[in-house]
Design a protein around this motif. Structure first.
Motif, short mmCIF file in Angstrom:
data_model
loop_
_atom_site.label_atom_id
_atom_site.label_comp_id
_atom_site.label_asym_id
_atom_site.label_seq_id
_atom_site.Cartn_x
_atom_site.Cartn_y
_atom_site.Cartn_z
N UNK A 137 20.01 8.16 6.24
CA UNK A 137 19.70 6.86 5.63
C UNK A 137 18.14 6.62 5.75
N UNK A 138 17.57 7.21 6.85
CA UNK A 138 16.21 7.03 7.27
C UNK A 138 15.23 7.92 6.37
N UNK A 139 15.82 9.06 6.09
CA UNK A 139 15.10 10.05 5.27
C UNK A 139 14.99 9.60 3.59
N UNK A 140 16.32 9.01 3.12
CA UNK A 140 16.34 8.54 1.90
C UNK A 140 16.03 7.13 1.67
N UNK A 141 15.62 6.63 2.33
CA UNK A 141 15.40 5.07 2.46
C UNK A 141 14.26 4.77 1.20
N UNK A 142 14.56 3.79 0.41
CA UNK A 142 13.54 3.57 -0.53
C UNK A 142 12.36 2.50 -0.22
N UNK A 143 12.70 1.73 0.88
CA UNK A 143 11.79 0.75 1.46
C UNK A 143 11.59 0.88 2.79
N UNK A 144 10.14 0.79 3.06
CA UNK A 144 9.80 0.85 4.27
C UNK A 144 10.42 -0.21 5.39
N UNK A 145 10.50 -1.27 4.78
CA UNK A 145 11.21 -2.25 5.57
C UNK A 145 12.65 -1.70 6.08
N UNK A 146 13.36 -0.99 5.55
CA UNK A 146 14.56 -0.41 5.94
C UNK A 146 14.53 0.62 7.14
N UNK A 147 13.31 1.43 6.83
CA UNK A 147 12.99 2.29 7.90
C UNK A 147 12.59 1.76 9.20
N UNK A 148 11.97 0.69 9.20
CA UNK A 148 11.39 -0.13 10.51
C UNK A 148 12.47 -1.29 10.66
#
Length: 301
Positions: A63-74
């Motif tokens: 999920x972290x690697x394939x996230x399209x938005x930086x807001x999701x990763x954080x």
């Protein structure tokens, strides 16, 4: 890595979703009069829990690697981005859990023998890998609930039964075990459904076409309630057919709690109103089922 971060990474709270079905399989084996192979049981228990936690780590990493938005990763839903966990640390935890599960799985198979046990185990490995990886991860499709419910709710129970009954395998046994595990299958599927309903706004941004995406939150909640009804229907059918003792009907006392949580979820369709309450539902249902099975073993079987 701090202990709290590690526990969040492996999603330790969801580990109950593999422990409870394991106990269901063990108690049903005892009620059915099977001879318990305790060494195989202990090895498989450690393997199953380790594998479940490894699947959680793999899911978080993908999920972290394939996230399209930086807001999701954080975001609050991603421990790797939120806590700044290094990839090397994630891979180390994943490797330890996978190796432990695989070694103990092979050791268990060496004791059990046959072809069905390793086949079901391979299916579980495949589901865990492709759940969050590959060109079209299962978690981004409408089949996440089906995959999680059958893998953890049914296959774990069936594997435990097969440990104690390796020479007698047929469709009748598989059908009986499904009825036995039905309450777990549908309540575990609801954990995923509730998670997807709560995550729907974020999933739309991430291009995840889950079951909740196609149904919408309202129809998803209706299905959520139907799945609990199906779980109780399978339980009652198992009692009527004499597969389970009538004492497991003690699970009926959980219905008011489920309705209360459902009403809260209906009005609060966020993660706060969905995921944790649904895990509580599963724990309550499975705990009552286990108590019912123990009472059945003491007073009936």
């Amino acid at each position: 890595m701090q202990k709290k971060v590690l526990l969040d990474l492996v999603e330790i709270k969801s580990g109950i979703a593999s422990v409870l079905p394991f106990l269901v399989g063990l108690l049903y084996s005892a009620y059915a009069g099977l001879k318990i192979d305790w060494l195989s049981i202990v090895m498989f228990f450690i393997a199953a829990v380790s594998f479940h936690l490894a699947a959680n780590v793999w899911d978080n990493f993908q999920d972290f690697t394939n996230a399209k938005h930086e807001t999701f990763k954080a975001g609050i839903n991603d421990v790797i981005g939120r806590e700044g966990v290094a990839k090397k640390q994630v891979m180390t935890v994943l490797a330890v859990l996978v190796v432990l599960a695989t070694v103990l799985g092979f050791a268990t198979w060496a004791r059990v023998g046959g072809w069905l046990w390793p086949l079901l185990s391979l299916i579980s490995y495949a589901v865990a890998f492709f759940y969050s990886a590959g060109p079209k991860p299962i978690s981004r499709t409408p089949f996440g609930e089906l995959a999680s419910g059958l893998t953890m709710g049914y296959i774990i129970v069936l594997l435990v039964v097969l440990l104690n009954n390796p020479t007698h395998v047929d469709w009748r046994l598989a059908g009986q075990v499904f009825l036995v595990s039905g309450l777990g299958v549908f309540s575990i599927a609801n954990i995923m459904l509730a998670n997807n309903i709560g995550d729907l706004p974020e999933d739309i941004k991430e291009d995840r076409h889950t079951l909740a995406f196609y149904l919408g939150q309202t129809k998803g909640l209706i299905l959520y309630l139907i799945l609990y009804v199906l779980g109780y229907a399978s339980l009652i059918a198992a009692v009527v057919m004499g597969i389970l003792p009538w004492t497991v009907l003690i699970t009926i006392i959980a219905i008011p709690v489920i309705i209360k949580h459902f009403k809260f979820f209906w009005h609060d369709r966020t993660k706060r109103g969905s995921f944790l309450l649904t895990i509580k539902n599963t724990v309550i249902l499975m705990a009552l089922f286990i108590i019912g099975m123990i009472l059945g073993l003491i007073f009936i079987g």
